[in-house]
Design a protein around this motif. Structure first.
Motif, PDB file in Angstrom:
ATOM      1  N   ILE A 229      -0.483 -23.347 -27.280  1.00  0.00           N
ATOM      2  CA  ILE A 229      -1.027 -22.111 -27.839  1.00  0.00           C
ATOM      3  C   ILE A 229      -2.416 -21.843 -27.285  1.00  0.00           C
ATOM      4  O   ILE A 229      -2.744 -20.723 -26.865  1.00  0.00           O
ATOM      5  CB  ILE A 229      -1.067 -22.186 -29.382  1.00  0.00           C
ATOM      6  N   LEU A 230      -3.238 -22.869 -27.252  1.00  0.00           N
ATOM      7  CA  LEU A 230      -4.613 -22.714 -26.757  1.00  0.00           C
ATOM      8  C   LEU A 230      -4.636 -22.412 -25.263  1.00  0.00           C
ATOM      9  O   LEU A 230      -5.387 -21.539 -24.805  1.00  0.00           O
ATOM     10  CB  LEU A 230      -5.420 -23.980 -27.058  1.00  0.00           C
ATOM     11  N   ILE A 231      -3.801 -23.119 -24.504  1.00  0.00           N
ATOM     12  CA  ILE A 231      -3.742 -22.890 -23.055  1.00  0.00           C
ATOM     13  C   ILE A 231      -3.228 -21.485 -22.759  1.00  0.00           C
ATOM     14  O   ILE A 231      -3.772 -20.768 -21.920  1.00  0.00           O
ATOM     15  CB  ILE A 231      -2.843 -23.947 -22.373  1.00  0.00           C
ATOM     16  N   GLY A 232      -2.165 -21.098 -23.459  1.00  0.00           N
ATOM     17  CA  GLY A 232      -1.576 -19.781 -23.234  1.00  0.00           C
ATOM     18  C   GLY A 232      -2.532 -18.654 -23.582  1.00  0.00           C
ATOM     19  O   GLY A 232      -2.735 -17.725 -22.792  1.00  0.00           O
ATOM     20  N   ALA A 233      -3.134 -18.728 -24.777  1.00  0.00           N
ATOM     21  CA  ALA A 233      -4.053 -17.676 -25.208  1.00  0.00           C
ATOM     22  C   ALA A 233      -5.294 -17.627 -24.321  1.00  0.00           C
ATOM     23  O   ALA A 233      -5.740 -16.552 -23.907  1.00  0.00           O
ATOM     24  CB  ALA A 233      -4.451 -17.898 -26.672  1.00  0.00           C
ATOM     25  N   GLY A 234      -5.836 -18.800 -24.017  1.00  0.00           N
ATOM     26  CA  GLY A 234      -7.031 -18.854 -23.174  1.00  0.00           C
ATOM     27  C   GLY A 234      -6.768 -18.344 -21.769  1.00  0.00           C
ATOM     28  O   GLY A 234      -7.579 -17.594 -21.207  1.00  0.00           O
ATOM     29  N   SER A 235      -5.634 -18.721 -21.209  1.00  0.00           N
ATOM     30  CA  SER A 235      -5.292 -18.296 -19.848  1.00  0.00           C
ATOM     31  C   SER A 235      -5.067 -16.793 -19.785  1.00  0.00           C
ATOM     32  O   SER A 235      -5.502 -16.124 -18.844  1.00  0.00           O
ATOM     33  CB  SER A 235      -4.033 -19.024 -19.369  1.00  0.00           C
ATOM     34  N   PHE A 236      -4.391 -16.255 -20.799  1.00  0.00           N
ATOM     35  CA  PHE A 236      -4.137 -14.819 -20.827  1.00  0.00           C
ATOM     36  C   PHE A 236      -5.445 -14.042 -20.944  1.00  0.00           C
ATOM     37  O   PHE A 236      -5.675 -13.072 -20.206  1.00  0.00           O
ATOM     38  CB  PHE A 236      -3.213 -14.458 -21.986  1.00  0.00           C
ATOM     39  N   CYS A 237      -6.304 -14.450 -21.882  1.00  0.00           N
ATOM     40  CA  CYS A 237      -7.589 -13.763 -22.069  1.00  0.00           C
ATOM     41  C   CYS A 237      -8.439 -13.842 -20.811  1.00  0.00           C
ATOM     42  O   CYS A 237      -9.097 -12.861 -20.428  1.00  0.00           O
ATOM     43  CB  CYS A 237      -8.342 -14.362 -23.254  1.00  0.00           C
ATOM     44  N   PHE A 238      -8.421 -14.983 -20.135  1.00  0.00           N
ATOM     45  CA  PHE A 238      -9.200 -15.123 -18.905  1.00  0.00           C
ATOM     46  C   PHE A 238      -8.650 -14.205 -17.813  1.00  0.00           C
ATOM     47  O   PHE A 238      -9.412 -13.646 -17.026  1.00  0.00           O
ATOM     48  CB  PHE A 238      -9.172 -16.571 -18.417  1.00  0.00           C
ATOM     49  N   THR A 239      -7.334 -14.036 -17.773  1.00  0.00           N
ATOM     50  CA  THR A 239      -6.721 -13.152 -16.781  1.00  0.00           C
ATOM     51  C   THR A 239      -7.154 -11.708 -16.997  1.00  0.00           C
ATOM     52  O   THR A 239      -7.439 -10.980 -16.039  1.00  0.00           O
ATOM     53  CB  THR A 239      -5.180 -13.256 -16.845  1.00  0.00           C
ATOM     54  N   VAL A 240      -7.214 -11.291 -18.267  1.00  0.00           N
ATOM     55  CA  VAL A 240      -7.704  -9.948 -18.586  1.00  0.00           C
ATOM     56  C   VAL A 240      -9.167  -9.818 -18.199  1.00  0.00           C
ATOM     57  O   VAL A 240      -9.583  -8.845 -17.547  1.00  0.00           O
ATOM     58  CB  VAL A 240      -7.524  -9.642 -20.095  1.00  0.00           C
ATOM     59  N   PHE A 241      -9.974 -10.799 -18.586  1.00  0.00           N
ATOM     60  CA  PHE A 241     -11.404 -10.791 -18.270  1.00  0.00           C
ATOM     61  C   PHE A 241     -11.644 -10.731 -16.772  1.00  0.00           C
ATOM     62  O   PHE A 241     -12.516  -9.996 -16.287  1.00  0.00           O
ATOM     63  CB  PHE A 241     -12.063 -12.040 -18.865  1.00  0.00           C
ATOM     64  N   MET A 242     -10.871 -11.491 -16.013  1.00  0.00           N
ATOM     65  CA  MET A 242     -11.038 -11.553 -14.563  1.00  0.00           C
ATOM     66  C   MET A 242     -10.891 -10.178 -13.921  1.00  0.00           C
ATOM     67  O   MET A 242     -11.649  -9.798 -13.025  1.00  0.00           O
ATOM     68  CB  MET A 242     -10.010 -12.535 -13.990  1.00  0.00           C
ATOM     69  N   GLN A 243      -9.929  -9.407 -14.390  1.00  0.00           N
ATOM     70  CA  GLN A 243      -9.711  -8.074 -13.829  1.00  0.00           C
ATOM     71  C   GLN A 243     -10.832  -7.108 -14.220  1.00  0.00           C
ATOM     72  O   GLN A 243     -11.307  -6.321 -13.399  1.00  0.00           O
ATOM     73  CB  GLN A 243      -8.356  -7.535 -14.306  1.00  0.00           C
ATOM     74  N   ILE A 244     -11.251  -7.176 -15.483  1.00  0.00           N
ATOM     75  CA  ILE A 244     -12.332  -6.302 -15.944  1.00  0.00           C
ATOM     76  C   ILE A 244     -13.632  -6.644 -15.227  1.00  0.00           C
ATOM     77  O   ILE A 244     -14.380  -5.754 -14.807  1.00  0.00           O
ATOM     78  CB  ILE A 244     -12.506  -6.421 -17.471  1.00  0.00           C
ATOM     79  N   TYR A 245     -13.899  -7.929 -15.074  1.00  0.00           N
ATOM     80  CA  TYR A 245     -15.102  -8.383 -14.378  1.00  0.00           C
ATOM     81  C   TYR A 245     -15.119  -7.873 -12.940  1.00  0.00           C
ATOM     82  O   TYR A 245     -16.135  -7.374 -12.441  1.00  0.00           O
ATOM     83  CB  TYR A 245     -15.154  -9.912 -14.392  1.00  0.00           C
ATOM     84  N   SER A 246     -13.974  -7.993 -12.285  1.00  0.00           N
ATOM     85  CA  SER A 246     -13.868  -7.532 -10.899  1.00  0.00           C
ATOM     86  C   SER A 246     -14.110  -6.028 -10.806  1.00  0.00           C
ATOM     87  O   SER A 246     -14.870  -5.552  -9.951  1.00  0.00           O
ATOM     88  CB  SER A 246     -12.492  -7.888 -10.340  1.00  0.00           C
ATOM     89  N   ASP A 247     -13.479  -5.270 -11.689  1.00  0.00           N
ATOM     90  CA  ASP A 247     -13.639  -3.818 -11.686  1.00  0.00           C
ATOM     91  C   ASP A 247     -15.083  -3.413 -11.972  1.00  0.00           C
ATOM     92  O   ASP A 247     -15.606  -2.466 -11.372  1.00  0.00           O
ATOM     93  CB  ASP A 247     -12.706  -3.179 -12.719  1.00  0.00           C
ATOM     94  N   MET A 248     -15.736  -4.125 -12.883  1.00  0.00           N
ATOM     95  CA  MET A 248     -17.132  -3.818 -13.225  1.00  0.00           C
ATOM     96  C   MET A 248     -18.063  -4.028 -12.038  1.00  0.00           C
ATOM     97  O   MET A 248     -19.139  -3.428 -11.969  1.00  0.00           O
ATOM     98  CB  MET A 248     -17.584  -4.673 -14.404  1.00  0.00           C
ATOM     99  N   HIS A 249     -17.642  -4.873 -11.112  1.00  0.00           N
ATOM    100  CA  HIS A 249     -18.446  -5.152  -9.921  1.00  0.00           C
ATOM    101  C   HIS A 249     -17.951  -4.373  -8.709  1.00  0.00           C
ATOM    102  O   HIS A 249     -18.283  -4.703  -7.566  1.00  0.00           O
ATOM    103  CB  HIS A 249     -18.455  -6.653  -9.632  1.00  0.00           C
TER     104      HIS A 249
END
Length: 351
Positions: A229-249
């Motif tokens: 549960i922790l790996i799945g939720a953390g990995s998914f949230c990081f994947t979302v963050f990664m795209q937003i971070y990239s777009d912001m830059h």
């Protein structure tokens, strides 16, 4: 096929996978997922669009895990390989060719352009990508089917422990480095872009097939549910963050199936569902049987709905179009599956 004993949790995995596919194709048509456009969106719209797109991206790896899991039961002797190639590879090629013709005719009608015979022939020979967003998957899965009996035979006679080093290297090169590259590019650095040639392994898609085989072998059974549960939720949230971070830059990045965090999220979801107890699943079983047909049918329906249904709220549009696309596609495949010959040839429903 409905009369055969089914593994219910596999049906639910397939249902989730096909819904994810519909979500990602609808999301990318409603929202313009690039850095320049997203910068003009509200924080809410930016997060929602990337979140839903990422949910959609979970679909294909789940399908690949299923393929590896289901096809890794027992060795493939000569007779079984020949039967498999005729039944699955040839059958899938025939179904694909039929749909290539259908898609070309549909696009000619939808965009009001002449039907181009040269492009149609190139599509059918797999020399040119068919102009339908989901069709990239068909040459991939056909290629996998060609060699999967040989791969399964090898895996069945290989000590799992001996696979640790090659799979670790492959995971690093195929999945981790692309994630690192996103952050390097977002910060104005050069991408690593590993030159290690891992095409012999089947690349990212072949790796997912192998993971499916390893799941069946019980390699991940010792991982505790809370850890998944922790790996799945953390990995998914990081994947979302990664795209937003990239777009912001100012760097366009829409997650693909070579992102380590996406695969970890998928693997966690697959394993968590496998541990659930399902007491009934007639509807899930029917959707599961129709899933590949839904995959083939859904895009033209989705395009038509999006052309004529455009409410003020994009959130409403997304939800309604996904739901209606699913229901119409399922209905078409369900009816077609009852017609002798149609289910196998047109929708690749195995009986």
């Amino acid at each position: 096929m409905e009369n055969k004993k089914r593994i219910l949790w596999l049906d639910y995995v397939r249902v989730i996978a096909i819904l994810c596919v519909l979500i990602t194709h609808t999301t990318e048509r409603i929202y313009t997922l690039n850095a320049m456009t997203l910068a003009q969106e509200s924080v809410y719209s930016r997060i929602l669009s990337v979140f839903m797109f990422t949910v959609g991206r979970l679909g294909v790896p789940l399908f690949l895990f299923l393929t590896g899991f289901l096809m890794s039961g027992g060795d493939y002797e000569y007779e079984r390989i020949i039967k498999f190639e005729k039944r699955n590879v040839l059958g899938l090629v025939i179904t694909t060719e039929i749909w290539i013709v259908i898609y070309n005719c549909f696009n000619a009608w939808f965009y009001q352009t002449p039907l181009n015979g040269k492009i149609l022939m190139e599509n059918m020979l797999f020399f040119r990508q068919t102009d339908m967003s989901h069709m990239w998957y068909m040459p991939v899965i056909i290629g996998i089917y060609l060699f999967i009996p040989l791969i399964i035979n090898g895996l069945n006679h290989t000590d799992v422990r001996s696979m640790f080093i090659p799979l670790s290297v492959a995971f690093l090169a195929l999945f981790v480095i692309p994630v690192v590259d996103v952050f390097l590019l977002a910060n104005g650095k050069s991408a690593i872009s590993s030159l290690l040639d891992l095409s012999f392994s089947g690349g990212a898609y072949g790796f997912c097939i192998i993971l499916g085989c390893l799941i069946r072998k019980g390699v991940f059974d010792r991982i505790k549910t809370i850890a998944l549960i922790l790996i799945g939720a953390g990995s998914f949230c990081f994947t979302v963050f990664m795209q937003i971070y990239s777009d912001m830059h100012g760097v366009d990045y829409n997650v693909w199936y070579n992102a380590a965090t996406l695969i970890l999220a998928d693997l966690s979801i697959f394993l968590l569902i496998s541990r659930m107890k399902f007491t009934s699943g007639k509807i899930a079983a029917n959707i599961s049987i129709c899933a590949f047909g839904i995959y083939l049918v859904h895009n033209p329906i989705n395009m038509i709905l999006l052309r004529y249904f455009e409410p003020a709220s994009r959130v409403v549009r997304l939800g309604v179009v996904v739901l209606v696309t699913f229901l119409i596609s399922w209905g078409i495949v369900f009816v077609g599956s009852k017609i002798k010959g149609v289910s196998r040839i047109l929708f690749f429903i195995k009986s």
